[in-house]
Write an enzyme that holds these catalytic residues in place. Sequence first.
Site, PDB file in Angstrom:
ATOM      1  N   CYS A  76      -2.626  -1.517  -2.139  1.00 43.02           N
ATOM      2  CA  CYS A  76      -1.735  -2.628  -2.456  1.00 43.02           C
ATOM      3  C   CYS A  76      -1.010  -2.326  -3.762  1.00 43.02           C
ATOM      4  O   CYS A  76      -1.631  -1.970  -4.769  1.00 43.02           O
ATOM      5  CB  CYS A  76      -2.548  -3.920  -2.576  1.00 43.02           C
ATOM      6  SG  CYS A  76      -1.573  -5.342  -3.114  1.00 43.02           S
ATOM      7  N   CYS A  79      -2.315  -4.795  -6.686  1.00 47.34           N
ATOM      8  CA  CYS A  79      -3.636  -4.763  -7.322  1.00 47.34           C
ATOM      9  C   CYS A  79      -4.420  -3.468  -7.098  1.00 47.34           C
ATOM     10  O   CYS A  79      -5.562  -3.364  -7.526  1.00 47.34           O
ATOM     11  CB  CYS A  79      -4.467  -5.949  -6.837  1.00 47.34           C
ATOM     12  SG  CYS A  79      -4.964  -5.827  -5.093  1.00 47.34           S
ATOM     13  N   CYS A 124      -3.079  -8.787   1.356  1.00 43.04           N
ATOM     14  CA  CYS A 124      -4.191  -8.176   0.628  1.00 43.04           C
ATOM     15  C   CYS A 124      -5.235  -9.245   0.316  1.00 43.04           C
ATOM     16  O   CYS A 124      -4.895 -10.321  -0.173  1.00 43.04           O
ATOM     17  CB  CYS A 124      -3.651  -7.557  -0.663  1.00 43.04           C
ATOM     18  SG  CYS A 124      -4.921  -6.985  -1.808  1.00 43.04           S
ATOM     19  N   CYS A 127      -5.435  -9.811  -3.951  1.00 38.33           N
ATOM     20  CA  CYS A 127      -4.401 -10.526  -4.719  1.00 38.33           C
ATOM     21  C   CYS A 127      -3.555 -11.470  -3.866  1.00 38.33           C
ATOM     22  O   CYS A 127      -2.727 -12.197  -4.401  1.00 38.33           O
ATOM     23  CB  CYS A 127      -3.500  -9.541  -5.451  1.00 38.33           C
ATOM     24  SG  CYS A 127      -2.387  -8.581  -4.397  1.00 38.33           S
ATOM     25  N   CYS A 147       2.796  -3.314  10.600  1.00 32.75           N
ATOM     26  CA  CYS A 147       4.132  -2.945  10.134  1.00 32.75           C
ATOM     27  C   CYS A 147       4.248  -3.388   8.673  1.00 32.75           C
ATOM     28  O   CYS A 147       4.366  -4.581   8.393  1.00 32.75           O
ATOM     29  CB  CYS A 147       5.168  -3.624  11.023  1.00 32.75           C
ATOM     30  SG  CYS A 147       6.847  -3.068  10.757  1.00 32.75           S
TER      31      CYS A 147
END
Length: 158
Positions: A76, A79, A124, A127, A147
């Site tokens: 991510c 984070c 995610c 976060c 995607c």
Amino acid sequence: MKRREFVIVLGGLFALSRAAMAGPEDAIAIEKIALSKEEWKKRLSPEAYSVLREEGTERAGSSPLNAEKRKGHYACAGCDLPLFMSDKKYESGTGWPSFWAPIEGRLGTKTDYKIIYPRTEYHCTRCGGHQGHVFDDGPKPTNKRYCNNGVALKFVPA
């Protein structure tokens, strides 16, 4: 410091060091990150902020991650939590990095009605940053296509 306090601190440090030494696919305790809008804006580029915090979408074909072929993982961009392993990435022809499976426990989902038609949005778990949408038209063995917006990811080579 009393012995009991020392043992608690030592245990906490041990847990933190285990998480830091964990590989990208290892099971870890995922602590949530909550930042203010201003803190996110300082941390992210305007493009990443639009996608991760406002559920925007980057232009198809614009991500350099589309051509990434090295071994490693995708984390991510908000984070650094590893979300996908490179061996789960494939060319979907959509113009966005696509994966057929995430790292277990790293993504949450919700139904998105922004285009009237319901879609499954994923984010995610650490976060809450928007990553993309998952569809049922991917390759075997999962038949899933995650995607992802490239600007919402960082590639970490093995």
